[in-house]
Design a protein around this motif. Structure first.
Motif, short mmCIF file in Angstrom:
data_model
loop_
_atom_site.label_atom_id
_atom_site.label_comp_id
_atom_site.label_asym_id
_atom_site.label_seq_id
_atom_site.Cartn_x
_atom_site.Cartn_y
_atom_site.Cartn_z
N ARG A 8 0.84 -1.19 0.00
CA ARG A 8 0.00 0.00 0.00
C ARG A 8 0.87 1.24 0.00
O ARG A 8 1.80 1.38 0.78
N ILE A 9 0.55 2.19 -0.88
CA ILE A 9 1.29 3.42 -1.02
C ILE A 9 0.44 4.57 -0.50
O ILE A 9 -0.76 4.61 -0.71
N GLY A 10 1.07 5.52 0.19
CA GLY A 10 0.35 6.70 0.67
C GLY A 10 0.16 6.67 2.17
O GLY A 10 0.81 5.92 2.89
N ARG A 11 -0.74 7.49 2.63
CA ARG A 11 -1.01 7.57 4.06
C ARG A 11 -1.69 6.31 4.56
O ARG A 11 -2.52 5.74 3.87
N PRO A 12 -1.36 5.92 5.79
CA PRO A 12 -2.09 4.78 6.37
C PRO A 12 -3.52 5.19 6.71
O PRO A 12 -3.76 6.33 7.10
N THR A 13 -4.44 4.28 6.57
CA THR A 13 -5.84 4.59 6.87
C THR A 13 -6.04 4.61 8.38
O THR A 13 -5.42 3.83 9.11
N THR A 14 -6.89 5.51 8.85
CA THR A 14 -7.14 5.61 10.28
C THR A 14 -8.29 4.70 10.67
O THR A 14 -9.13 4.33 9.85
#
Length: 95
Positions: free
Chosen positions: A7-13
């Motif tokens: 997964r690329i980008g911000r981690p999901t909250t």
């Protein structure tokens, strides 16, 4: 072989903020709002300031006094003068 993608980008909250609200201010209200932001030191994060004000969470206001800053700077200079004196006298004591 597994086809798991990285997964690329911000981690999901776990609790994403998806609810948004919009409001308009008059010129006087906007001036007061900006003053409150400056006093709270949160000019860069308006949404955090608004949430804290609505839910009455505590936020810290830090005010700096320029005269105290100058006093501390002079105290430091005074301390460094004593340190220089001690460093200059150390070789004399060794003799």
């Amino acid at each position: 072989m597994t086809n798991s993608k990285k997964r690329i980008g911000r981690p999901t909250t776990t609790d994403p903020r998806v609810h948004r609200y919009n409001f308009k201010l008059t010129t006087e209200e906007n001036i007061r709002f900006k003053q409150m932001l400056c006093e709270a030191g949160l000019e860069h994060n308006r949404s955090q300031f608004i949430v804290k004000r609505i839910f009455k969470e505590e936020f810290v206001v830090i005010k700096r006094d320029p005269s105290k800053t100058q006093f501390v700077a002079r105290l430091n200079d005074f301390y460094f003068q004593f340190q220089k004196l001690a460093n200059n006298c150390a070789p004399v004591k060794a003799i």
